[in-house]
Write a protein that holds these residues in place. Structure first.
Motif, short mmCIF file in Angstrom:
data_model
loop_
_atom_site.label_atom_id
_atom_site.label_comp_id
_atom_site.label_asym_id
_atom_site.label_seq_id
_atom_site.Cartn_x
_atom_site.Cartn_y
_atom_site.Cartn_z
N PHE A 1 13.50 -20.88 -43.31
CA PHE A 1 13.80 -20.00 -43.36
C PHE A 1 12.53 -19.28 -44.01
N SER A 2 12.05 -17.83 -44.08
CA SER A 2 11.68 -17.31 -45.26
C SER A 2 11.82 -15.77 -45.37
N LYS A 3 11.48 -15.16 -46.49
CA LYS A 3 11.71 -14.13 -46.81
C LYS A 3 10.76 -13.50 -46.38
N PHE A 4 11.08 -12.32 -45.37
CA PHE A 4 10.11 -10.83 -44.40
C PHE A 4 10.42 -9.93 -44.27
N ILE B 1 24.13 -10.32 -40.07
CA ILE B 1 23.53 -11.83 -40.12
C ILE B 1 23.32 -11.03 -42.05
N PRO B 2 23.90 -12.75 -42.43
CA PRO B 2 24.53 -12.63 -44.24
C PRO B 2 22.11 -12.20 -44.15
N LEU B 3 22.01 -11.48 -45.55
CA LEU B 3 20.76 -11.18 -45.86
C LEU B 3 19.92 -12.60 -46.46
N GLU B 4 20.99 -13.16 -47.06
CA GLU B 4 20.67 -14.71 -47.63
C GLU B 4 20.72 -15.41 -46.86
N THR B 5 20.26 -16.12 -46.27
CA THR B 5 20.61 -17.16 -45.14
C THR B 5 19.76 -18.83 -46.18
N SER B 6 20.73 -19.37 -46.07
CA SER B 6 20.16 -20.70 -46.26
C SER B 6 20.09 -22.31 -45.50
N ILE C 1 11.34 -6.89 -41.91
CA ILE C 1 12.28 -6.62 -40.95
C ILE C 1 11.48 -5.89 -40.08
N SER C 2 11.00 -5.05 -40.63
CA SER C 2 10.15 -3.65 -39.74
C SER C 2 9.28 -4.74 -38.67
N LYS C 3 8.47 -6.21 -39.07
CA LYS C 3 7.39 -6.66 -38.38
C LYS C 3 7.63 -7.41 -37.48
N VAL C 4 9.31 -7.63 -37.93
CA VAL C 4 9.59 -8.23 -36.89
C VAL C 4 10.30 -7.21 -35.33
N VAL C 5 10.44 -6.52 -35.65
CA VAL C 5 11.45 -5.20 -35.27
C VAL C 5 10.00 -4.78 -34.27
N ASN C 6 8.62 -4.62 -34.67
CA ASN C 6 7.40 -4.06 -34.47
C ASN C 6 7.33 -4.30 -33.40
N GLU C 7 7.44 -5.79 -33.82
CA GLU C 7 6.56 -7.03 -32.31
C GLU C 7 7.42 -7.22 -30.87
N VAL C 8 8.71 -7.16 -31.41
CA VAL C 8 9.42 -7.06 -29.91
C VAL C 8 9.48 -6.15 -29.52
N ASN D 1 16.07 -13.42 -45.50
CA ASN D 1 15.82 -14.04 -45.80
C ASN D 1 16.48 -15.49 -44.57
N PHE D 2 15.88 -15.65 -43.41
CA PHE D 2 16.11 -16.19 -41.87
C PHE D 2 15.29 -16.69 -41.84
N ASP D 3 15.06 -17.31 -40.69
CA ASP D 3 14.05 -18.08 -39.39
C ASP D 3 13.78 -16.83 -39.28
N GLU D 4 12.48 -16.41 -38.77
CA GLU D 4 11.57 -14.72 -38.07
C GLU D 4 11.60 -15.41 -36.93
#
Length: 502
Positions: free
Chosen positions: A352-355, A497-502, A357-364, A390-393
């Motif tokens: 888990f890390s906080k990032f 997806i919950p915004l805060e996941t642990s 979402i635009s980063k992942v969306v852009n790459e995909v 806050n999720f598994d990127e």
């Protein structure tokens, strides 16, 4: 004793004419005469008895009371049956004791008083009475129901306590009834036909299951054991009835258990057959999915080799792009298989890390552009730069890649894949919408099953494991995936997806 000697012939003639044993005693209880029957009963010779005290014929434990009884009787001087209401016993020469019946007759001869005892050995009768009492006790105290009824009138003659208790009628009531009154499953003709083999002696006993009706109207299942018997030339039937309510309940429960196990086995067999078919289909599918891109790679590599000159770089680049795309496709398949293995073995760990979402969306979307068909385009989501998760990127990338690639693959040229992102009360929601072939309604319930592919998608490349992996990861991480689809018009997949996941 002289008086008996004087009339010896007369006494002998009279005494031997009766079958009872005759013992005559005087007022002192001394035996003065016996007959042959008495001698045989007690096992003595006459000379051994005459002159002896009467006690010689009486067991020790009864002597005192017996002497008082005889003395009192002689004073009253009346004929009577001795020991009425009590058990009397004699004692043989060999010391053995036996039951007797005795009648006492006082008389006087030449002013001398005597008592003549008529003695009968009732051992056989007593044994028969005891046996009769024994069987009567068994009959009456048996926990099973026992009914005795007349073979002609069918009227009940007697029943035991078990029957009275279970059937609910009194003995007086039952004696006015017949078996037909408590057997609702028989009419008279049927019952007579049933018992005829017993009455004609062509069958010793009859066994069958039936139903009894109690006085209160309730019914209970019974097992009937029926036999013929006779009393004073009158034929009767004896029915021993077993209440099989618990037995039937057990049998029913056993049958239900067997049915349940049979259904479970059939279900397991069906599942095994389905898995076998699925395995065969999967192996064929994998072979096809690897063979097609490998063939494309081989072809592109061969064609690229035919353009060695610098001015042919554009043509080489075209084939190299194809090779890269095919290799990436194969890599994704291998990653999917590895994901399944790790998920099933429980070895998958999330990071888990906080990032943004635009980063992942852009790459995909960047990678997905390589798969777009003629005039296809992806509608990029608005205003997502400020959204952090806050999720598994890597898992989010896998989820979006799978859904967006499917949307492209199952849509035609000149179509749009629309991506929408929304925040809703602590939840991040992705919508991936396409204008593709859709999912047939009858097959929508299987869409997340591993290796499943809808009938209208079989001509497209795919392993049928992507959506299963996506759903498993989301469930592990507290998210959900749902969809709506209309065949021929397109599909919309919704990922929460919950915004805060642990």
């Amino acid at each position: 004793m002289d008086v008996f000697k004087k009339g010896t012939n007369i006494f002998k003639i009279l005494s031997e004419a009766v079958s009872e044993g005759i013992v005559i005693v005087n007022t002192s209880h001394i035996i003065v005469e016996t007959n042959d029957s008495a001698n045989q009963i007690f096992g003595y010779e006459k000379k051994e008895l005459v002159g002896q005290h009467l006690d010689i014929l009486i067991p020790n434990q009864y002597r005192h009371g017996h002497n008082e009884h005889v003395s009192g009787f002689m004073e009253k001087g009346q004929k009577r049956q001795m020991g009425r209401g009590r058990d009397l016993y004699g004692r043989r020469k060999d010391g053995s004791e036996f039951p007797v019946e005795a009648g006492l007759n006082p008389f006087s001869v030449y002013e001398n008083d005597y008592v003549m005892a008529l003695v009968i050995d009732i051992s056989v009768r007593k044994k028969a009475e005891q046996e009769l009492q024994h069987w009567a006790k068994i009959f009456n105290e048996s926990l099973n129901e026992i009914f005795i009824f007349d073979s002609k009138t069918l009227q009940f003659l007697n029943v035991n306590k078990g029957a009275l208790k279970n059937i609910g009628y009194s003995l007086e009531e039952l004696k006015t009834m017949t078996p037909l009154d408590i057997k609702p499953d028989f009419d008279k003709a049927q019952f007579v036909e049933k018992i005829t083999p017993l009455l004609e002696d062509s069958l010793e006993k009859l066994k069958f299951n039936s139903v009894h009706k109690r006085k209160d109207g309730t019914l209970y299942p019974v097992e009937v054991h029926l036999q013929k018997s006779s009393l004073r030339e009158n034929d009767m039937l004896v029915a021993i009835i077993l209440d099989i309510t618990e037995q039937e309940k057990y049998t029913q429960k056993l049958e239900e258990t067997v049915d349940q196990r049979t259904r479970q086995l059939q279900k397991a067999l069906t599942k095994e057959q389905e898995l076998g078919e699925l395995k065969t289909k999967f192996l064929s599918l994998v072979a096809h999915e690897f063979k097609t891109p490998l063939s494309g790679i081989m072809t592109s590599a061969t064609l690229a080799g035919k353009y060695p000159k610098e001015e042919q770089q554009e043509k080489r680049e075209k084939h190299l792009k194809t090779i890269r795309g095919k290799v990436k496709y194969l890599n994704n398949i291998i990653n999917d298989f590895l994901s399944i293995e790790r998920l099933e073995s429980g070895k998958f760990t999330y990071s888990f890390s906080k990032f943004p979402i635009s980063k992942v969306v852009n790459e995909v979307i960047y990678d997905a552009n390589m798969l777009l068909k003629e005039n296809q385009h992806i509608e990029y989501p608005d205003q997502i730069d400020a959204i952090y998760l806050n999720f598994d990127e890597k898992i989010l990338e896998l989820i979006l890649t799978n859904l967006i690639n499917n949307a492209i693959k199952y849509s035609s040229e000149e179509s749009t894949v629309n991506i929408v992102v929304e925040e809703n009360e602590g939840t991040l929601v992705f919508y991936i919408c396409d204008e593709g072939i859709g999912i047939p309604e009858a097959e929508q319930k299987y869409i997340f099953n591993r290796y499943f592919r809808a009938e209208n998608a079989l001509l497209n490349q795919g392993t049928g494991i992507g959506l299963n992996i996506v759903k498993t990861h989301l469930e592990n991480l507290g998210g959900t995936i749902t969809f709506t689809s209309i065949e021929g018009k397109g599909s919309e997949f919704k990922v929460s997806i919950p915004l805060e996941t642990s």
